[in-house]
Design an enzyme around this catalytic site. Structure first.
Site, PDB file in Angstrom:
ATOM      1  N   TYR A 144       0.853  -1.181   0.000  1.00 33.90           N
ATOM      2  CA  TYR A 144       0.000   0.000   0.000  1.00 33.90           C
ATOM      3  C   TYR A 144       0.889   1.230   0.000  1.00 33.90           C
ATOM      4  CZ  TYR A 144      -3.459   3.450   1.536  1.00 33.90           C
ATOM      5  OH  TYR A 144      -4.273   4.564   1.627  1.00 33.90           O
ATOM      6  N   ASP A 239       9.312   2.561  -0.421  1.00 31.44           N
ATOM      7  CA  ASP A 239       8.283   3.291   0.325  1.00 31.44           C
ATOM      8  C   ASP A 239       8.515   2.989   1.805  1.00 31.44           C
ATOM      9  OD1 ASP A 239       4.613   3.386   0.314  1.00 31.44           O
ATOM     10  OD2 ASP A 239       6.118   4.189   1.693  1.00 31.44           O
ATOM     11  N   LYS A 267       4.827   9.652   8.560  1.00 30.44           N
ATOM     12  CA  LYS A 267       4.506   9.204   9.917  1.00 30.44           C
ATOM     13  C   LYS A 267       5.460   9.728  10.994  1.00 30.44           C
ATOM     14  CE  LYS A 267       2.056   5.266   7.986  1.00 30.44           C
ATOM     15  NZ  LYS A 267       0.670   5.195   8.471  1.00 30.44           N
TER      16      LYS A 267
HETATM   17  P1  KE4 Z   1      -0.799   8.599   4.207  1.00 27.99           P
HETATM   18  O1  KE4 Z   1      -1.217   9.239   2.921  1.00 27.99           O
HETATM   19  O2  KE4 Z   1      -1.946   7.832   4.846  1.00 27.99           O
HETATM   20  O3  KE4 Z   1      -0.101   9.555   5.179  1.00 27.99           O
HETATM   21  O4  KE4 Z   1       0.350   7.514   3.876  1.00 27.99           O
HETATM   22  C1  KE4 Z   1       0.061   6.523   2.911  1.00 27.99           C
HETATM   23  C2  KE4 Z   1       0.994   5.352   3.085  1.00 27.99           C
HETATM   24  C3  KE4 Z   1       2.046   5.198   2.193  1.00 27.99           C
HETATM   25  N1  KE4 Z   1       2.915   4.171   2.300  1.00 27.99           N
HETATM   26  C4  KE4 Z   1       2.789   3.269   3.310  1.00 27.99           C
HETATM   27  C5  KE4 Z   1       3.786   2.144   3.407  1.00 27.99           C
HETATM   28  C6  KE4 Z   1       1.739   3.382   4.253  1.00 27.99           C
HETATM   29  O5  KE4 Z   1       1.622   2.463   5.249  1.00 27.99           O
HETATM   30  C7  KE4 Z   1       0.828   4.443   4.151  1.00 27.99           C
HETATM   31  C8  KE4 Z   1      -0.348   4.615   5.110  1.00 27.99           C
HETATM   32  N2  KE4 Z   1      -0.505   3.613   6.103  1.00 27.99           N
HETATM   33  C9  KE4 Z   1      -1.870   3.345   6.532  1.00 27.99           C
HETATM   34  C10 KE4 Z   1      -1.795   2.306   7.661  1.00 27.99           C
HETATM   35  N3  KE4 Z   1      -1.529   1.002   7.171  1.00 27.99           N
HETATM   36  C11 KE4 Z   1      -2.583   4.574   6.948  1.00 27.99           C
HETATM   37  C12 KE4 Z   1      -3.862   4.356   7.746  1.00 27.99           C
HETATM   38  C13 KE4 Z   1      -5.046   4.952   7.041  1.00 27.99           C
HETATM   39  O6  KE4 Z   1      -5.172   4.781   5.796  1.00 27.99           O
HETATM   40  O7  KE4 Z   1      -5.859   5.587   7.749  1.00 27.99           O
END
Ligand code: KE4
Length: 425
Positions: A144, A239, A267
């Protein structure tokens, strides 16, 4: 399990917010329930609006590596905010943050700040395409990278949780430029490069995939991705939005010794405020506007308050020798869970690296997302609710990774293990 006030708030939320949430994974759909609302959080505990206190094993999906609302960050935010909340003009904190990222992260010679992990991966993809002049991107099933149009194909996390790994609204032409492969299958990516390697702009991956369970790359796999991308002139993008600053100062690229061409970060770097970043080789990053032809921008990018919060978190991590401590409590936690699995003879597995972990309700080797899908999700749901009733908050999805923090003490770990002992059946 939802308290009266949470129930009222959720009803009100659903009238004005899609699904009542601002991010789908919070909706508790995968555990067939309704979410609670939080009033406050401090250290490793959260308190919901009905006054219930819980030990939090998610830490707002990774940012709260020091625990919630660490004084060193809240004091910094109060002080810096007095001098202004946003300028849209360069500020000294941006330079300090960029210097720290370049010093800590092996691949980063230059870095651009953004406001989320999604913006970071989206920008890195566009930069890779602009730098190479190629269109095709390789990603992996279950990985993801945020809700980027060209990467919401066979995605993990919330997309997988809701069974929509290929979102509606993505033009076929976008998806056509994305080649999706199973992770940890070297023969598959070798075949694609042999067929069309010179059309590939980049490979993007979570080097330790953590959005469809928590998976480790097989020996030599990251090295193969590095070799293939170099041989065919494609860029390698890690990533590390989740693993960056979480597993080590330099994330997986420090642990593995594999240096990507670009990486996405997020994060932990924001200390709980909205921050993402992407960086890498200087010759590639110099293709970004205003110097280069690849446009990328953001009103709040490098926001002074968010930069100061992130810097306070990173400096405190270093001051507390945080990664060693996180390894110690992570090991204590793992030893406890593994002995429960053994004593109870449960067909379950537990993967951990540092403060990131995932408990699988199945005993097949965790190779990639297909292995995770074999799990007993009914058993997971029963476990999730039983733990919540006993004051332990876990990710409301079997695909998500748990996070320990420097605020989790031995007694918090032991309290969690006591609850696990009651609830793991
Ligand atoms: P954000 O756009 O949510 O800040 O980051 C996206 C993202 C990109 N790459 C990785 C490896 C990630 O884990 C994430 C976002 N992680 C999820 C939790 N597994 C965010 C939680 C959510 O979607 O509310």
């Amino acid at each position: 399990m939802q308290g009266e006030l949470s129930k009222k708030l959720f009803e009100a939320a659903k009238a004005v917010i899609p699904g009542g949430v601002n991010s789908p994974v919070r909706a508790f759909r995968n555990v067939d329930g309704d979410p609670f609302f939080v009033r406050r959080a401090k250290g490793c505990r959260i308190e919901d609006v009905d006054g219930r206190s819980l030990i939090d094993h998610i830490g707002t999906w990774g940012p709260a590596i020091l625990g919630h609302a660490p004084t060193v960050i809240t004091n910094t935010v109060h002080e810096v905010a007095k001098n202004g909340l946003s300028f849209g003009i360069p500020n000294p904190f941006e330079v300090e943050m960029a210097k720290v990222v370049c010093e800590w992260v092996p691949s980063v010679e230059k870095v651009r700040m953004v406001n989320s992990g999604t913006e970071a991966t989206m920008s890195a993809i566009r930069l890779a395409r602009g730098f190479t002049g190629r269109d095709k991107i390789i990603k992996f099933e279950g990985h993801y990278h945020g809700h980027v149009d060209s990467l919401l194909v066979a995605a993990g996390s919330g997309a997988l949780t809701h069974g929509e790994p290929d979102s509606a609204g993505i033009p076929r032409s976008f998806a056509a430029e994305t080649i999706t492969l199973p992770f940890n299958h070297p023969e598959r990516i070798e075949e694609v490069f042999a067929r069309c390697g010179h059309e590939i702009a980049a490979i993007i991956l979570e080097p330790y995939p953590a959005n469809a369970g928590f998976v480790f790359p097989h020996a030599g796999y990251l090295e193969l991705l590095r070799e293939l991308s170099s041989e065919y002139g494609a860029l390698l993008i890690f990533d590390e939005v989740m693993t960056g600053f979480r597993l080590a100062r330099g994330g997986v690229q420090e642990l593995s010794g594999i240096t990507p061409d670009l990486c996405a970060l997020g994060k932990v770097i924001g200390g709980g405020l909205p921050v993402g970043a992407f960086g890498g080789r200087g010759d590639i990053m110099d293709h970004l506007a205003p110097d280069g032809p690849v446009y990328q921008a953001g009103t709040l990018s490098g926001n002074p308050v968010a930069m100061a919060a992130g810097l306070a978190q990173l400096r405190e991590l270093e001051k507390q020798n945080g990664y060693q401590r996180l390894e110690e409590i992570g090991q204590r936690f793992e030893d406890g869970v593994q002995s429960l699995i053994r004593e109870k003879g449960l067909p379950y597995r537990f993967n951990r690296a540092g403060s990131m972990w995932c408990l699988y309700f199945g005993d097949s080797e965790i190779v990639n997302v297909d292995s995770v899908k074999q799990g007993d999700f009914g058993a997971f749901r029963k476990f999730f609710w039983a733990c919540l009733e006993r004051g332990i908050y876990l990710a409301p999805s079997p695909y998500e990774t748990g996070f320990l923090s420097l605020a989790h003490t031995e007694s918090d770990i032991d309290e969690t293990l006591e609850v696990f002992a009651e609830c793991l059946t």
